[in-house]
Scaffold this motif. Structure first.
Motif, short mmCIF file in Angstrom:
data_model
loop_
_atom_site.label_atom_id
_atom_site.label_comp_id
_atom_site.label_asym_id
_atom_site.label_seq_id
_atom_site.Cartn_x
_atom_site.Cartn_y
_atom_site.Cartn_z
N ALA A 9 105.09 25.08 70.48
CA ALA A 9 104.19 24.38 71.35
C ALA A 9 104.28 22.96 71.02
O ALA A 9 103.72 22.22 71.74
CB ALA A 9 102.82 25.00 70.90
N GLU A 13 106.53 18.88 76.67
CA GLU A 13 105.90 19.58 77.95
C GLU A 13 106.49 20.29 78.81
O GLU A 13 106.40 21.51 79.26
CB GLU A 13 104.81 18.68 78.83
N SER A 18 101.29 25.44 79.58
CA SER A 18 100.09 26.25 78.83
C SER A 18 99.40 27.22 79.67
O SER A 18 99.24 26.90 80.99
CB SER A 18 99.01 25.12 78.46
N GLU A 66 98.11 29.23 70.40
CA GLU A 66 98.33 28.28 71.20
C GLU A 66 99.15 28.82 72.67
O GLU A 66 100.55 28.62 72.44
CB GLU A 66 99.13 27.06 70.72
N LEU A 68 101.30 29.91 75.50
CA LEU A 68 102.08 29.22 76.42
C LEU A 68 103.07 30.22 77.09
O LEU A 68 103.43 31.22 76.53
CB LEU A 68 102.78 28.20 75.94
#
Length: 495
Positions: A9, A13, A18, A66, A68
């Motif tokens: 994470a 990006e 996400s 988190e 994703l």
């Protein structure tokens, strides 16, 4: 509850999106791997089925998660798709297990992601139970593979060829970085991202390569060796993956994605089960060549990082690819030597193995039973007398023509007599030749029963495959080859 430390994470990006699991209506716990949870350091009450169902369906997000979806590309049956990604999988995060190994915890079937490509992001009950059984069977067989942490019925229906009960599977992996992950960035000429990914994989899986002069080349070599060894071990248990696309080959060297995979019953080297493998690309015998082909695709991605001079980079990468065959052959022969009780090496061992496989193919002999009965025969030979004659008769009944099998037995016994420690040879065979594999017809039976509301065959088979090298009388039925009418001819992906 979950000691998360989410390194993926923290990557840029472009590596992921996400996304949160989409709640389901009525989650019910089917299975929970308490032993694995303890090894992962998860503080969970195994007796609280409702709480576990809420967590492993995605309805409750553990603190520190988190979630994703990972971006990747891939060659699917030889055709390149530049944007695939996790279409029905959500990575909750990572934990460090009791051995200091970083592990991903991922939900499959927890809802759509930005990579779903109009899919529903859900999973049906059958494929979830298949992956649970196959994951744990492979681990018990000693094959590097992703693991099953939990399975939850969603209480909802999913549309496939027909409406089916839905479920969510929780997968544990050393990581989910694939060759397709590198292809995603190579297709975009993003050399910086490729460099970041190389550094990440080396840090996570192969830290001893950090000091190498050309780390990308060293990584390519290590991954090639891992894959050669993995496929050799697949062949040793008669395993056919069925979908060896580049997005299904991990950099960690684990077996991943148990969709249309299957095990040989009778030995047929060009056997294919997967309904989507129309040309036999991923047949049993073809798997080593496909692994090498996939490594070549990884090499293409890494060329800019191997050497600034493209010609030198290609030369270095080709040297790795050319070494794959020899490394695979050595690993394969090592696997089959063990199956024959040979701890030492002699010229002619390869011919001994090939002669047995040829006899098995001629006689349509069952792969697993042949080697297990050969193990019993080695034990009986040591005892002598009637035990030997009886064991030989049982072994030979799986062959036609018998003459070929009998001739091979004489050669094998002569070779085995030169081993320095007979009990050690028998013990080696018992560690190499399982009594139980997750036979295709048994997997299909438990799925059919589950769809009818009975999960007891699932739990019984899970117990059987969890100790595959031992002889347990209560699991004798799982040792048997299928009758003609029970044979599974096709397996399906389930997506």
């Amino acid at each position: 509850m979950f000691p998360f430390d989410n390194s993926y994470a923290r990557l840029p990006e472009s590596f992921h999106a996400s996304v949160y699991p989409e709640p389901v209506e009525g989650p019910v716990l089917i299975a929970f791997n308490a032993q694995l949870a303890q090894h992962l350091g998860l503080d969970l009450d195994a007796s609280d089925a409702g709480r576990l169902a809420a967590i492993f369906s995605g309805n409750v997000l553990p603190p520190g998660a988190e979630p994703l979806a990972m971006a990747y590309a891939g060659h699917q049956f030889g055709n390149f798709v530049p944007r695939l990604g996790d279409g029905r999988a959500i990575l909750l995060g990572e934990v460090v297990d009791a051995g200091g190994k970083r592990c991903d915890i991922q939900l499959k079937g927890a809802g759509p992601t930005p990579f779903s490509r109009r899919g529903d992001g859900r999973a049906a009950l059958g494929p979830v139970l298949r992956e649970y059984i196959l994951s744990e069977a492979m681990a018990a067989l000693g094959i590097p593979a992703t693991r099953a942490l939990a399975a939850v019925a969603s209480g909802e229906r999913v549309q496939r060829e027909r409406m089916l009960p839905g479920a969510v599977f929780t997968r544990v992996a050393a990581s989910h970085v694939r060759i397709g992950t590198f292809q995603f960035f190579a297709a975009r000429s993003d050399t910086d991202a490729l460099k970041t990914l190389v550094d990440y994989v080396i840090d996570r899986h192969y830290p001893d390569l950090k000091a190498e002069e050309k780390p990308a080349l060293a990584l390519l070599q290590r991954v090639a060796e891992r894959q050669a060894e993995l496929v050799a071990r697949w062949l040793g248990i008669g395993f056919i993956h069925g979908v060896m696309n580049t997005d299904n080959m991990t950099l960690s060297g684990e077996t991943i994605d148990f969709g249309p995979c299957a095990f040989l019953d009778e030995y047929e080297p060009m056997k294919v089960f997967s309904s989507i493998d129309q040309q036999g690309r991923y047949a049993y015998r073809n798997q080593p060549g496909i692994a090498q082909w996939n490594i070549a695709r990884l090499a293409e991605c890494l060329l800019p990082l191997i050497d600034a001079d493209e010609e030198q980079a290609v030369t270095a990468a080709n040297a790795v690819l050319q070494s794959f065959g020899a490394h695979f052959q050595a690993a394969w022969l090592g696997v089959f030597r063990g199956k024959l009780g040979l701890a030492t090496q002699e010229d002619g061992d390869d011919e001994l193995v090939q002669a047995l496989l040829s006899a098995m193919q001629d006689g349509r002999a069952d792969f697993t039973l042949t080697f297990r009965r050969l193990t019993d025969l080695a034990q009986a030979d040591a005892a002598g007398g009637d035990a030997r004659l009886q064991a030989e008769a049982v072994f030979l009944e799986g062959f036609m023509p018998w003459e070929k099998a009998e001739a091979w037995l004489a050669t094998w016994r002569n070779r085995l007599s030169r081993e320095p420690d007979a009990p050690a040879s028998i013990a080696l065979m018992r560690r190499a030749n399982p009594a139980i594999i997750p036979r295709n017809h048994r997997v299909e039976e438990l799925i059919a029963a589950a769809l009818a509301g009975d999960l007891s065959p699932f739990h019984r088979m899970l117990a059987a495959v969890s100790d595959p090298y031992a002889d347990h009388a209560e699991f004798d039925a799982y040792r048997e080859a299928p009758k003609d009418e029970e044979r599974v001819l096709r397996t399906f992906c389930g997506t």
